[in-house]
Design a protein around this motif. Structure first.
Motif, PDB file in Angstrom:
ATOM      1  N   PHE A 149      32.995 -38.726   4.766  1.00 25.55           N
ATOM      2  CA  PHE A 149      31.904 -37.801   4.452  1.00 25.55           C
ATOM      3  C   PHE A 149      31.466 -37.934   2.995  1.00 25.55           C
ATOM      4  CE2 PHE A 149      30.725 -33.520   2.971  1.00 25.55           C
ATOM      5  CZ  PHE A 149      29.578 -33.361   3.711  1.00 25.55           C
TER       6      PHE A 149
ATOM      7  N   PRO B  35      28.798 -36.037   0.468  1.00 26.99           N
ATOM      8  CA  PRO B  35      27.833 -34.933   0.396  1.00 26.99           C
ATOM      9  C   PRO B  35      26.458 -35.463   0.025  1.00 26.99           C
ATOM     10  CG  PRO B  35      29.760 -34.505  -0.980  1.00 26.99           C
ATOM     11  CD  PRO B  35      29.878 -35.897  -0.505  1.00 26.99           C
TER      12      PRO B  35
ATOM     13  N   SER C 273      24.121 -34.199  -1.631  1.00 23.88           N
ATOM     14  CA  SER C 273      23.673 -33.914  -3.003  1.00 23.88           C
ATOM     15  C   SER C 273      24.474 -34.693  -4.040  1.00 23.88           C
ATOM     16  CB  SER C 273      23.792 -32.413  -3.285  1.00 23.88           C
ATOM     17  OG  SER C 273      25.107 -31.986  -3.032  1.00 23.88           O
ATOM     18  N   ALA C 274      25.477 -35.464  -3.570  1.00 26.61           N
ATOM     19  CA  ALA C 274      26.315 -36.202  -4.518  1.00 26.61           C
ATOM     20  C   ALA C 274      25.616 -37.475  -4.970  1.00 26.61           C
ATOM     21  CB  ALA C 274      27.642 -36.552  -3.870  1.00 26.61           C
TER      22      ALA C 274
ATOM     23  N   ALA D  97      29.952 -36.634 -10.088  1.00 30.11           N
ATOM     24  CA  ALA D  97      29.202 -37.163  -8.961  1.00 30.11           C
ATOM     25  C   ALA D  97      29.236 -36.220  -7.762  1.00 30.11           C
ATOM     26  CB  ALA D  97      29.742 -38.532  -8.565  1.00 30.11           C
ATOM     27  N   SER D  98      30.288 -35.396  -7.644  1.00 27.17           N
ATOM     28  CA  SER D  98      30.402 -34.537  -6.460  1.00 27.17           C
ATOM     29  C   SER D  98      29.310 -33.486  -6.390  1.00 27.17           C
ATOM     30  CB  SER D  98      31.755 -33.821  -6.459  1.00 27.17           C
ATOM     31  OG  SER D  98      32.784 -34.733  -6.296  1.00 27.17           O
ATOM     32  N   ASN D  99      28.759 -33.092  -7.541  1.00 27.63           N
ATOM     33  CA  ASN D  99      27.774 -32.026  -7.608  1.00 27.63           C
ATOM     34  C   ASN D  99      28.324 -30.731  -7.008  1.00 27.63           C
ATOM     35  OD1 ASN D  99      25.451 -30.813  -8.312  1.00 27.63           O
ATOM     36  ND2 ASN D  99      24.226 -31.643  -6.622  1.00 27.63           N
ATOM     37  N   ASN D 100      29.530 -30.399  -7.425  1.00 29.44           N
ATOM     38  CA  ASN D 100      30.175 -29.181  -6.960  1.00 29.44           C
ATOM     39  C   ASN D 100      30.734 -28.481  -8.194  1.00 29.44           C
ATOM     40  OD1 ASN D 100      32.534 -27.556  -6.306  1.00 29.44           O
ATOM     41  ND2 ASN D 100      32.315 -28.320  -4.228  1.00 29.44           N
ATOM     42  N   LYS D 101      30.542 -27.173  -8.263  1.00 30.65           N
ATOM     43  CA  LYS D 101      30.937 -26.471  -9.495  1.00 30.65           C
ATOM     44  C   LYS D 101      32.437 -26.560  -9.741  1.00 30.65           C
ATOM     45  CE  LYS D 101      27.086 -23.253  -9.435  1.00 30.65           C
ATOM     46  NZ  LYS D 101      26.647 -23.245  -8.012  1.00 30.65           N
ATOM     47  N   TYR D 102      33.216 -26.460  -8.679  1.00 24.80           N
ATOM     48  CA  TYR D 102      34.677 -26.520  -8.849  1.00 24.80           C
ATOM     49  C   TYR D 102      35.111 -27.900  -9.328  1.00 24.80           C
ATOM     50  CZ  TYR D 102      34.745 -22.186  -6.215  1.00 24.80           C
ATOM     51  OH  TYR D 102      34.547 -20.913  -5.797  1.00 24.80           O
TER      52      TYR D 102
ATOM     53  N   PHE E 298      33.340 -30.026 -10.925  1.00 26.37           N
ATOM     54  CA  PHE E 298      32.844 -30.248 -12.270  1.00 26.37           C
ATOM     55  C   PHE E 298      33.755 -29.592 -13.308  1.00 26.37           C
ATOM     56  CE2 PHE E 298      29.816 -29.056 -15.682  1.00 26.37           C
ATOM     57  CZ  PHE E 298      29.648 -30.328 -16.155  1.00 26.37           C
TER      58      PHE E 298
ATOM     59  N   VAL F 191      39.813 -24.284  -6.256  1.00 26.40           N
ATOM     60  CA  VAL F 191      40.038 -24.927  -4.961  1.00 26.40           C
ATOM     61  C   VAL F 191      41.026 -26.074  -5.175  1.00 26.40           C
ATOM     62  CG1 VAL F 191      38.991 -25.840  -2.883  1.00 26.40           C
ATOM     63  CG2 VAL F 191      37.693 -24.313  -4.321  1.00 26.40           C
TER      64      VAL F 191
ATOM     65  N   GLU G  76      35.406 -32.249  -3.094  1.00 25.76           N
ATOM     66  CA  GLU G  76      34.446 -32.770  -2.117  1.00 25.76           C
ATOM     67  C   GLU G  76      34.921 -34.064  -1.447  1.00 25.76           C
ATOM     68  OE1 GLU G  76      31.719 -31.523  -0.969  1.00 25.76           O
ATOM     69  OE2 GLU G  76      31.329 -29.841  -2.307  1.00 25.76           O
TER      70      GLU G  76
ATOM     71  N   SER H 107      39.026 -37.742   3.916  1.00 23.90           N
ATOM     72  CA  SER H 107      39.486 -38.991   4.532  1.00 23.90           C
ATOM     73  C   SER H 107      40.250 -39.866   3.528  1.00 23.90           C
ATOM     74  CB  SER H 107      38.323 -39.768   5.163  1.00 23.90           C
ATOM     75  OG  SER H 107      37.489 -40.334   4.185  1.00 23.90           O
TER      76      SER H 107
ATOM     77  N   LYS I   9      39.306 -41.445   1.047  1.00 25.58           N
ATOM     78  CA  LYS I   9      38.912 -41.294  -0.359  1.00 25.58           C
ATOM     79  C   LYS I   9      39.831 -40.293  -1.043  1.00 25.58           C
ATOM     80  CE  LYS I   9      34.531 -40.286   0.477  1.00 25.58           C
ATOM     81  NZ  LYS I   9      34.371 -40.509   1.921  1.00 25.58           N
TER      82      LYS I   9
END
Lengths: 118, 369
Positions: B73, B75, B77-78, B145-150, B152, B238, B244, B247, B249
């Motif tokens: 997977f 994301p 937005s990544a 790159a994940s574009n996730n606040k946690y 980041f 988290v 984000e 599998s 990765k």
């Protein structure tokens, strides 16, 4: 340079392994995108803003201080290797170098650049 | 380098990679069973192949298979390129750093003396610091790159932590470099075969007790292990920078962490605990015994095997220490972490450097050098 050949071999093993591992799950795993699955994970809340927000300037400050002090450490390495052959002169010279470094460190400390409680 | 020499060094590189990759499932098993032991539980023991559970050793195998078949997977937005690159960038330096760690004395193959070390670089420790610190790029890229606040926040925290403790890590080894006058790890391990007053093995920990302590703490911080796992502090972020990731990765990050841990422990052992030196038996004595038993060729192999055993035992102890500490100590707060790094470890490392320099000056002066 020939002693670096096995290191290049290790690098290649690393690259192949990394690409291979990612490739395996891309090949074997299912791929069913869609819906809110693509949204950034925020514990079930709907994200309101982009994640790439502004963040505390202190992190930049730490990175800058790191570069300064790390260069000092790099300068210390060749001196340390030869130290026992340099004698008293080597010791005195490094005392001068370290005292300049310590003045900078004391300044940074006094200025509060190392405080995180704010 | 001739053909045979090339083949031998490639074989050594392959051996080290094989060793490190096999250490990962073993460590995962040790971590889970160790955690269970410390928390008075049983831990994973159900998974089995044809009825053989091997005390839960089959579990990591099953986990890998599960990871392979999970959805791959990314994301939407990544930033796809960097998102996919990050786990690979974390894995490669972890694998490469081990190259300069010697794991036994020289082995005789025919006329050839083969060093049991992937590469005997004259920059030795500097290579370790140069390559190991590249791991921070993987963490930064993953978070960005994940574009996730946690992710980041986790990656920003992790990078600040890793660069802060790199300073004290670099400084804590300097004392040892001064004493031995070399950067090559093999020379250092060889020098640690000497004895103090003919009794105590002259290991790095005897010469530099404070340096040892600072280095071990720095290794904990550099590998993001508890009590320094601020990057993933699961109660608030988290799991930090790999939130984000799923599998294989995710598994790649996991592997990189355990390989980095093994390399860190191997560095502690080589620098401060005599590396492959067998306590109280010098390499010459050992090689003499085995040569009497099997002749010089096969004897050097047996001696190297015994030394590799000694190295592995010390390594195993430190790996267990990593796990032990993880399930014993609580996590630091971020301001405490930064205060410890900059206001305690850094001044202490500098003081250690100065004291070592002064003491060496006096000793060498007394010896008339």
């Amino acid at each position: 340079m020939s002693e670096y050949v096995p290191i290049v071999a290790l690098l290649l093993i690393g690259v192949l392994l990394g690409v291979g591992l990612l490739g395996i799950s891309a090949l074997l795993g299912p791929n069913r995108p869609g819906g809110s699955k693509g949204a950034p994970y925020e514990c079930g809340l709907i994200p309101l803003t982009d994640a790439r927000n502004r963040f505390d300037v202190k992190f930049y400050l730490v990175a800058m201080l790191f570069i300064l002090f790390d260069i000092e450490v790099v300068f210390l390495y060749p001196w340390a290797v030869l130290y026992r052959r340099l004698g008293v002169l080597g010791f005195v010279e490094m005392l001068v170098f370290l005292s300049i470094l310590l003045v900078g460190f004391a300044y940074v400390w006094k200025k509060g650049a190392l405080e995180w409680e704010a | 380098m001739d053909g045979t020499g090339l083949a031998i060094s490639l074989a050594k590189a392959g051996f080290v990679a094989f060793l490190l990759l096999n250490a990962v499932p073993l460590l995962v098993w040790l971590e889970r069973r160790g955690a269970a032991f410390i928390q008075d539980r049983i831990g994973p023991n159900r998974t089995s192949i044809a009825g053989f559970a091997l005390a839960g050793l089959v579990q990591p195998l099953a986990d890998v298979v599960k990871f392979m078949f999970k959805e791959d997977f990314v994301p939407p937005s990544a930033n796809r390129t960097f998102y996919l690159l990050a786990p690979i960038i974390t894995l490669i330096p972890a694998l490469m750093t081990f190259a300069v760690v010697p794991f036994a004395d020289v082995v005789r193959i025919g006329e050839r003396l083969v060093q049991m070390q992937v590469a005997d670089l004259n920059v030795g420790i500097l290579y370790v610091f140069a390559i190991a610190s590249l791991g921070v790029y993987g963490v930064v890229l993953a978070g960005w790159a994940s574009n996730n606040k946690y992710s980041f926040l986790g990656s920003v925290r992790a990078s600040a932590q890793m660069i802060s403790y790199e300073l004290s890590m670099g400084l804590s080894v300097l004392g040892l470099v001064m004493v031995f006058g070399t950067l090559q790890l093999d020379d250092m391990v060889r020098a640690q075969g000497a004895r103090l007053f003919g009794v105590l093995p002259l290991w790095g920990i005897v010469l530099q007790p404070l340096g040892f302590l600072l280095f071990v703490i720095s290794v904990f911080a550099e590998t993001n292990r508890l009590p320094f796992d601020l990057a993933e502090s699961e109660a608030e972020l988290v799991v930090g920078y790999h939130t984000e990731y799923s599998s294989m990765k995710f598994a790649t990050f996991f592997m990189a962490e355990y390989i980095a841990m093994t390399t860190g422990a191997a560095l502690i052992v080589s620098l401060f605990l005599g590396g492959w030196q067998v306590p109280f038996v010098s390499s010459e004595t050992l090689n003499g015994w085995t040569a009497d038993l099997l002749g010089p060729g096969a004897g050097s192999w047996l001696a190297a095997l015994i030394q590799f055993g000694s190295f592995s035992a010390k390594l195993g102890f430190f790996l267990w220490l990593f796990i032990w500490v993880r399930w014993t100590l609580p996590r630091f707060r971020y301001d405490q972490l930064m205060r410890l790094g900059w206001k305690v470890m850094l001044p202490l490392a500098l003081a250690n450097l100065l004291v070592t320099a002064a003491v060496l000056l006096v000793i060498d002066g007394a010896a008339g050098r």
